[in-house]
Write a protein that holds these residues in place. Structure first.
Motif: not given
Length: 341
Positions: A273-277, A289-293
């Motif tokens: 899911v983080g990679a989607i960012a 990516i960091e924010a989503v993770l």
């Protein structure tokens, strides 16, 4: 890198620093520093080892695809080419979409093949990498749902994955079924643009519509060759899956390094899911990516970690995942000498 590319990249990194700064503000500098001081250097080194394993696995997948296209390169070369690909993705906006043209040029030089085949190779690898990420994330979400109530954050993230898992194959199917129309349309639109650019760019890029059509046909032919080789598809998907799992291991080790832990089932879901960012208009998706993770890890009950712990572990994880291929790949690109980066 020309002035326009440099300005775009600089603005992208400013956006990245702004997002990370906001995250750090809300988490608290003191808590992050306290967590970092607890980090075990030996375990942090294992995060780097897992990162190298991920790059080696995806490099093997790239080598397999290139073999199908008639370009045999060694495992070592495929590893370095893959790092070069990750470097171009990490320093251009929109992640893979922005870096693939440069990656194709790198492949064509190292593997001594046509640009269209290089583009087909990296496009095939990226497409095949998408499959395990969806399967792993949905498996993680399904397992997680059996252990705890389906929270709002989990529902939103799972919905995004489901939409992607349906939309991307449908778009790809219709694009492939109508590839002749796509080829002619691109050739018709691109030829006059390249003709105008050739007056200002000191390179012969003024291709005719017929030449552009032929090159796009070669690209589609290469994609078709990869799709027809079931053994190569199986090997590439296995290598891709191994790479995703090693990324998850790297994040799990980042938590262990600071004396914490999260269930691996959570990482099955969170990492893809983080990679989607990575599709955000930031270099390599950094910041997004960091924010989503951090948002997912700190809000999912099964993870059981605070904002500070999640942020610190993600920083250690992303420091390896982002900067290891940047350092290695940047060296590769410099040695090969791709002026268009």
């Amino acid at each position: 890198m020309n002035a326009a590319q440099l300005r775009t990249t600089a603005l992208g990194f400013l956006g990245t620093f702004a997002i990370l700064g906001v995250l750090l503000y809300f988490v608290g500098v003191e808590e992050v520093v306290r967590e970092l001081r607890k980090a075990d250097p030996q375990v942090v080194a294992l995060v780097v080892v897992a990162t190298l394993g991920w790059l080696a696995a995806w490099g093997f997948g790239l080598r397999t695809v290139l073999h199908v296209l008639g370009s045999d390169i060694s495992l070592a070369k495929s590893f370095f080419v893959l790092n070069g690909a990750m470097f171009s993705n990490n320093v251009t906006p929109f992640g893979q979409a922005g870096g693939e043209p440069v990656t194709a040029l790198l492949i064509s030089k190292v593997a001594d093949t046509e640009y269209e085949r290089g583009l087909a190779a990296i496009a095939s690898v990226d497409s095949l990498n998408f499959v395990p990420s969806i399967v792993l994330s949905l498996s993680g979400a399904a397992f997680y749902a059996t252990q705890t109530p389906f929270t709002r954050q989990l529902r939103v993230a799972t919905t995004a994955i489901l939409v992607l898992s349906v939309a991307v194959p449908i778009l790809g199917f219709f694009g492939w079924r109508n590839r002749a129309v796509v080829r002619r349309t691109v050739a018709r639109l691109l030829a006059p643009v390249l003709r105008r650019l050739s007056k200002f760019v000191p390179a012969d890029i003024g291709l005719s519509r017929a030449k552009i059509d032929a090159r796009i046909r070669e690209f589609f032919t290469s994609i078709e060759r990869v799709a027809a080789d079931r053994k190569a598809l199986g090997l590439t998907l296995a290598a891709s899956t191994a790479g995703w799992v090693l990324q998850m291991v790297a994040l799990w080790l980042a938590f262990v390094a600071i004396g914490s832990s999260v269930p691996f089932s959570v990482l099955l879901f969170v990492v893809p899911v983080g990679a989607i960012a990575g599709v955000t208009p930031l270099p390599g998706g950094a910041g997004g990516i960091e924010a989503v993770l951090v948002g997912l890890l700190s809000s999912l009950p099964a993870a059981g970690v605070s904002w500070g712990t999640a942020f610190t572990a993600v920083v250690l994880f992303r420091a390896a995942i982002y900067w290891v291929p940047v350092v290695i790949g940047g060296s590769v690109v410099s040695i090969v000498g791709i002026d268009s980066v």
